[in-house]
Design a protein around this motif. Sequence first.
Motif, PDB file in Angstrom:
ATOM      1  N   HIS B 212     -59.705  -4.119  -7.918  1.00  0.00           N
ATOM      2  CA  HIS B 212     -60.214  -3.123  -8.863  1.00  0.00           C
ATOM      3  C   HIS B 212     -59.755  -1.737  -8.438  1.00  0.00           C
ATOM      4  N   ASP B 213     -58.913  -1.715  -7.391  1.00  0.00           N
ATOM      5  CA  ASP B 213     -58.430  -0.447  -6.854  1.00  0.00           C
ATOM      6  C   ASP B 213     -57.068  -0.150  -7.470  1.00  0.00           C
ATOM      7  N   GLN B 214     -57.016   0.854  -8.328  1.00  0.00           N
ATOM      8  CA  GLN B 214     -55.771   1.113  -9.055  1.00  0.00           C
ATOM      9  C   GLN B 214     -54.657   1.577  -8.137  1.00  0.00           C
ATOM     10  N   GLY B 215     -55.017   2.303  -7.058  1.00  0.00           N
ATOM     11  CA  GLY B 215     -53.995   2.754  -6.117  1.00  0.00           C
ATOM     12  C   GLY B 215     -53.278   1.570  -5.501  1.00  0.00           C
ATOM     13  N   GLU B 216     -54.083   0.573  -5.123  1.00  0.00           N
ATOM     14  CA  GLU B 216     -53.540  -0.646  -4.536  1.00  0.00           C
ATOM     15  C   GLU B 216     -52.600  -1.326  -5.524  1.00  0.00           C
ATOM     16  N   ALA B 217     -53.050  -1.414  -6.773  1.00  0.00           N
ATOM     17  CA  ALA B 217     -52.246  -2.083  -7.793  1.00  0.00           C
ATOM     18  C   ALA B 217     -50.918  -1.371  -7.993  1.00  0.00           C
ATOM     19  N   LEU B 218     -50.968  -0.049  -8.022  1.00  0.00           N
ATOM     20  CA  LEU B 218     -49.745   0.709  -8.301  1.00  0.00           C
ATOM     21  C   LEU B 218     -48.754   0.597  -7.148  1.00  0.00           C
ATOM     22  N   THR B 219     -49.242   0.656  -5.895  1.00  0.00           N
ATOM     23  CA  THR B 219     -48.308   0.678  -4.770  1.00  0.00           C
ATOM     24  C   THR B 219     -47.697  -0.679  -4.479  1.00  0.00           C
ATOM     25  N   MET B 220     -48.387  -1.772  -4.807  1.00  0.00           N
ATOM     26  CA  MET B 220     -47.911  -3.071  -4.341  1.00  0.00           C
ATOM     27  C   MET B 220     -47.171  -3.897  -5.382  1.00  0.00           C
ATOM     28  N   SER B 221     -47.467  -3.691  -6.657  1.00  0.00           N
ATOM     29  CA  SER B 221     -47.088  -4.709  -7.638  1.00  0.00           C
ATOM     30  C   SER B 221     -45.719  -4.507  -8.256  1.00  0.00           C
ATOM     31  N   ASP B 222     -45.153  -5.633  -8.710  1.00  0.00           N
ATOM     32  CA  ASP B 222     -44.008  -5.567  -9.617  1.00  0.00           C
ATOM     33  C   ASP B 222     -44.517  -5.261 -11.016  1.00  0.00           C
ATOM     34  N   ARG B 223     -45.571  -5.982 -11.380  1.00  0.00           N
ATOM     35  CA  ARG B 223     -46.199  -5.719 -12.666  1.00  0.00           C
ATOM     36  C   ARG B 223     -47.708  -5.737 -12.483  1.00  0.00           C
ATOM     37  N   VAL B 224     -48.376  -4.987 -13.326  1.00  0.00           N
ATOM     38  CA  VAL B 224     -49.830  -4.947 -13.275  1.00  0.00           C
ATOM     39  C   VAL B 224     -50.372  -5.363 -14.633  1.00  0.00           C
ATOM     40  N   ALA B 225     -51.344  -6.254 -14.606  1.00  0.00           N
ATOM     41  CA  ALA B 225     -52.040  -6.610 -15.844  1.00  0.00           C
ATOM     42  C   ALA B 225     -53.403  -5.944 -15.788  1.00  0.00           C
ATOM     43  N   VAL B 226     -53.630  -4.996 -16.685  1.00  0.00           N
ATOM     44  CA  VAL B 226     -54.918  -4.310 -16.701  1.00  0.00           C
ATOM     45  C   VAL B 226     -55.875  -5.094 -17.582  1.00  0.00           C
ATOM     46  N   PHE B 227     -56.968  -5.543 -16.968  1.00  0.00           N
ATOM     47  CA  PHE B 227     -57.963  -6.344 -17.679  1.00  0.00           C
ATOM     48  C   PHE B 227     -59.131  -5.481 -18.090  1.00  0.00           C
ATOM     49  N   ASN B 228     -59.615  -5.724 -19.288  1.00  0.00           N
ATOM     50  CA  ASN B 228     -60.924  -5.198 -19.649  1.00  0.00           C
ATOM     51  C   ASN B 228     -61.489  -6.087 -20.737  1.00  0.00           C
ATOM     52  N   ASP B 229     -62.776  -6.378 -20.625  1.00  0.00           N
ATOM     53  CA  ASP B 229     -63.450  -7.093 -21.684  1.00  0.00           C
ATOM     54  C   ASP B 229     -62.769  -8.432 -21.980  1.00  0.00           C
ATOM     55  N   GLY B 230     -62.293  -9.100 -20.935  1.00  0.00           N
ATOM     56  CA  GLY B 230     -61.719 -10.428 -21.116  1.00  0.00           C
ATOM     57  C   GLY B 230     -60.330 -10.466 -21.706  1.00  0.00           C
ATOM     58  N   LYS B 231     -59.716  -9.285 -21.822  1.00  0.00           N
ATOM     59  CA  LYS B 231     -58.381  -9.234 -22.419  1.00  0.00           C
ATOM     60  C   LYS B 231     -57.445  -8.422 -21.533  1.00  0.00           C
ATOM     61  N   ILE B 232     -56.154  -8.717 -21.612  1.00  0.00           N
ATOM     62  CA  ILE B 232     -55.184  -7.866 -20.931  1.00  0.00           C
ATOM     63  C   ILE B 232     -54.927  -6.660 -21.828  1.00  0.00           C
ATOM     64  N   GLN B 233     -55.217  -5.473 -21.315  1.00  0.00           N
ATOM     65  CA  GLN B 233     -55.040  -4.262 -22.098  1.00  0.00           C
ATOM     66  C   GLN B 233     -53.590  -3.790 -22.069  1.00  0.00           C
ATOM     67  N   GLN B 234     -52.962  -3.975 -20.923  1.00  0.00           N
ATOM     68  CA  GLN B 234     -51.554  -3.629 -20.818  1.00  0.00           C
ATOM     69  C   GLN B 234     -50.959  -4.387 -19.646  1.00  0.00           C
ATOM     70  N   LEU B 235     -49.746  -4.853 -19.835  1.00  0.00           N
ATOM     71  CA  LEU B 235     -49.037  -5.565 -18.781  1.00  0.00           C
ATOM     72  C   LEU B 235     -47.718  -4.868 -18.594  1.00  0.00           C
ATOM     73  N   ALA B 236     -47.547  -4.182 -17.474  1.00  0.00           N
ATOM     74  CA  ALA B 236     -46.355  -3.356 -17.320  1.00  0.00           C
ATOM     75  C   ALA B 236     -46.119  -3.057 -15.852  1.00  0.00           C
ATOM     76  N   PRO B 237     -44.898  -2.643 -15.506  1.00  0.00           N
ATOM     77  CA  PRO B 237     -44.647  -2.165 -14.143  1.00  0.00           C
ATOM     78  C   PRO B 237     -45.513  -0.932 -13.884  1.00  0.00           C
ATOM     79  N   PRO B 238     -45.822  -0.659 -12.603  1.00  0.00           N
ATOM     80  CA  PRO B 238     -46.741   0.435 -12.266  1.00  0.00           C
ATOM     81  C   PRO B 238     -46.373   1.766 -12.897  1.00  0.00           C
ATOM     82  N   ALA B 239     -45.092   2.128 -12.858  1.00  0.00           N
ATOM     83  CA  ALA B 239     -44.704   3.438 -13.368  1.00  0.00           C
ATOM     84  C   ALA B 239     -44.997   3.542 -14.863  1.00  0.00           C
TER      85      ALA B 239
END
Lengths: 415, 379
Positions: B212-239
């Motif tokens: 749930h730590d966005q900093g962690e997600a941004l620094t480590m991932s190739d892609r991040v899937a942002v979840f809210n309310d049981g749905k993926i809100q956006q699936l994209a590279p950190p930048a």
Amino acid sequence: MTDASSQLTTADGRPLKAALAAAQSRARRRAFLLVAPLLLFVVVTFILPIGQMLQRSVYHDGFSNSAPALGEWFANNPDGSELDESAYAALATDLAQMKKDKTAGEAGTRINYTIPGTRSLFTSSARGADKLEPPYKEALLALDAKWGEPLVWQAMRQASSPWTSDFYLIATDRQRTADGGVEQVPENERIYLWLFGKTFVLSAVITFLCLILAFPIAHLLATLPMAKSNLLMILVLLPFWTSLLVRTTSWIVLLQGQGVVNNILVSLGVIGDDGRITMIYNQTGTIIVMTHILLPFMVLPLYSVMRTIKPSYARAARSLGATSWTTFRRIYLPQTLPGIGAGALLVFILAVGYYITPALVGGADGQLISNLIQFHMSKSNWSLAAALSAMLLAGVLVLYWLYDRLVGIDKLKLG
Amino acid sequence: MQDDLPIYGEIRVTTEARNDDFVVFDHVQKSYDGVSLVVKDLNLNIGKGEFLTMLGPSGSGKTTCLMMLAGFETATNGEIRLDGRNINLVPPHKRGIGMVFQNYALFPHMTVGENLSFPLEVRGMGKDEREAKVKRALDMVQMGSFINRRPAQLSGGQQQRIALARALVFDPALVLMDEPLGALDKQLREHMQFEIKHLHESLGITVVYVTHDQGEALTMSDRVAVFNDGKIQQLAPPADLYERPDNSFVAQFIGENNKLPGTIEELSGDKALVRLETGEVIDATPVNVTAKGQKTLVSIRPERVEFKPEMMPPGAHMIEATVLEVIYMGDILRARLRVAGSDDFVMKMRNTLGQTKLSPGQQIKVGWHPADARALDPM
């Protein structure tokens, strides 16, 4: 380093250690005063009685008090000396004194513990003791030929000191020979060691049954959602809140020959009317009822340990490739060991000393050692009862020590 | 989002190199009570060798997704495929997925060595091979000398390394991590982020990481899937996620954002004029607005706000602002401004030698590059 710290002083020059003790003494005193009532209570109701019980098992002055002349003779003539006129003279003096003090019964009772049937020897001989004429040996032997038996004299020699190991000999199915040695009693008279063995085996069986039954329940309690587990917990604790007597008698109602279980089996045709199973007033009854009564003592420690085992351990094991059985055996079970140990120790110790249930439902072959202890107490043979109890206590302490060596007492978790 | 190519060259998006459907969530739904859905129609393809992070607030369904992938929860509907195989009915111990738990879940009654040896033992591996693998895995996390310790004798960071080594020791192709760094302090967490990333790259494993730590997600991932309310809100590279959020939730959840509510005044291609509620007009890039007159929420990153007219592109709008306070934060200065009637507009300025000093009460004008202001759906 220690030198330097022992020299440390407070800002106003007092030694640091003294200052610390002074600063904390008030708090310590108050803490002590708070626990003092309990300490006093435990000393008066627990430590003193146990100490007295232990003393009684090796001390009986019923004979030594009323036979001072014989005591002197035994002291002057070592074991194996010839029973000459001086010995019988001492005996006659003591018997006469016993008649005067009316203590022949007491003295006889003490000798009777070692050689059954000798109490009347003392009471009847004492009745005419003041009319005895020398030579005393002939006179006494004429009164009762038993006075010539070396075993009786050996018993009196042992009883002439109030401190004795006689009761422990009896409690381990042993007796003294005429020459002062120790031998086992004839096979058909051995009861105590066998009963100790049976008590420990039955307690082990009951402990094992409790463990088998309690483990799934405790696991369920620990993993169910709070509302459901609370309800289940009440069901587990319900027997705790019911009178022991009520629980035991309801088992009698269920299990007796014309009881509920047998009636159902007969009406279902599983067994014939003449083939009713005897489930009560025997060993089976003792096992069934005691398992039921002691079950909560196994459930609670198990539950308290299982509650702390996080489900992620099992998940981790599963994700690492372990089957559910391997996960249980290698991951879950080892972590419940402190609870198993605590529950087993608790149930076993309680079972070993259990009295009322075997007395009510044990019949002839379901009796445990505590029933025999009670029997001797009712017959006022306090010393033998104390010796048996002390042996029971020693047995439990040995188990406790073993547990400490194998599992570690610090891992014990009772709640 | 796959065709949404990265805007910065150095960001590693290896779309062409990987098998794109190593892990597939195909219309997956999950309900615990039969009344509401915790996961609503999840479709997600994870490539081989990818580091994918599921990011979201608690209760957003991200952990449920991970548990379904691990096999501890069953999907109520839909299919989960691993390497082309439907694993809905495969029990967790047969999936061969490594997993790192939030509280490490190291077996307390076993030594570090026994913990690592466990997955190899249950696979029936011989003693020599086991020892070699355990040693290699421990060396990999620089914990070789701790083989005979018990987990309770280790610090949090050390336990985390052991948990990592245990999840990797049996060479799984896919490793799941459920908030593995949540219990560590900040400094250690940042260090471990680097180490996990490094292990991922050197071993070529696929990692699905939940946090749930966005900093962690941004620094480590190739892609991040942002979840809210049981749905993926956006699936994209950190930048992309940071620079170009798809909707207001993502814009708000990732990093700090200034929000200005308004109405679309003009809409032409990739440019929009937004009239704020107080009457000012600002520039923005339309993202999910389609028509003139629509309500919108314009989001601008604090570090993209400018107050020097010479830094602005020609023709860009600037609006009045009042400095409320300036907070010195070391590397940056953070100014809180009153803009368009709202008191919580933030502007970040680099703490450079020639930086203009602002003082509370000062009247300035602020503006931004139209590409940095995104007109999103009003929340």
